[in-house]
Design an enzyme around this catalytic site. Structure first.
Site, PDB file in Angstrom:
ATOM      1  N   GLU A  23      22.141  43.030  43.405  1.00 20.78           N
ATOM      2  CA  GLU A  23      23.323  43.872  43.200  1.00 20.78           C
ATOM      3  C   GLU A  23      22.878  45.293  42.896  1.00 20.78           C
ATOM      4  O   GLU A  23      21.843  45.512  42.298  1.00 20.78           O
ATOM      5  CB  GLU A  23      24.138  43.374  41.991  1.00 20.78           C
ATOM      6  N   HIS A  73      29.947  48.645  42.424  1.00 18.69           N
ATOM      7  CA  HIS A  73      28.800  47.746  42.487  1.00 18.69           C
ATOM      8  C   HIS A  73      28.968  46.797  43.654  1.00 18.69           C
ATOM      9  O   HIS A  73      30.041  46.684  44.231  1.00 18.69           O
ATOM     10  CB  HIS A  73      28.543  47.037  41.153  1.00 18.69           C
TER      11      HIS A  73
HETATM   12 ZN   LIG Z   1      30.770  42.115  39.953  1.00 17.92          ZN
END
Ligand SMILES: [Zn+2]
Length: 125
Positions: A23, A73
């Site tokens: 991420e 994100h």
């Molecule tokens: Zn998330």
């Protein structure tokens, strides 16, 4: 509504793609225009950490900056809904989630209460 230039979004998407399957998290910079938020730039948060299944940064390390409208994100799973943790760690006015496939603009944005905000990708080059 969130307005974001395609070119700016693309660069962010490219960053997410390059870090897949980890991420990424970035800060969204912009300005309020009536009821809309216009995202004009994004930047890396200081001391941000990305990983498999999480991406965070210590908010207390941030300078007070009123041009920061929120965060974006990635969800490498491709699921564009916020997790409970996302909503509990909300920073700023808006939260954008981006995910694969990274070929065309694909994102969702939310208010702190979990309510979705429409995004308009501006075609301006
Ligand atoms: Zn998330």
């Amino acid at each position: 509504m969130i307005l974001i230039d395609k070119k700016i979004f693309k660069a962010m998407q490219e960053f997410a793609k390059n870090n897949h399957p980890n991420e990424i998290i970035v800060l969204l910079r912009g300005k309020r225009e009536n009821d809309n938020i216009h995202i004009t730039d994004w930047l890396l948060p200081p001391f941000g950490t990305g990983g498999n299944g999480f991406a965070t940064f210590p908010t207390h390390m941030l300078p007070i900056d009123f041009t920061i409208m929120g965060t974006a994100h990635s969800h490498p799973s491709g699921r564009l809904t916020p997790s409970t943790m996302d909503l509990n760690n909300f920073y700023g006015r808006v939260m954008m989630i981006i995910g694969p496939p990274y070929e065309k603009p694909r994102a969702a944005a939310y208010h702190k209460n979990g309510e979705q905000i429409p995004i308009r990708f501006s075609p301006r080059q």
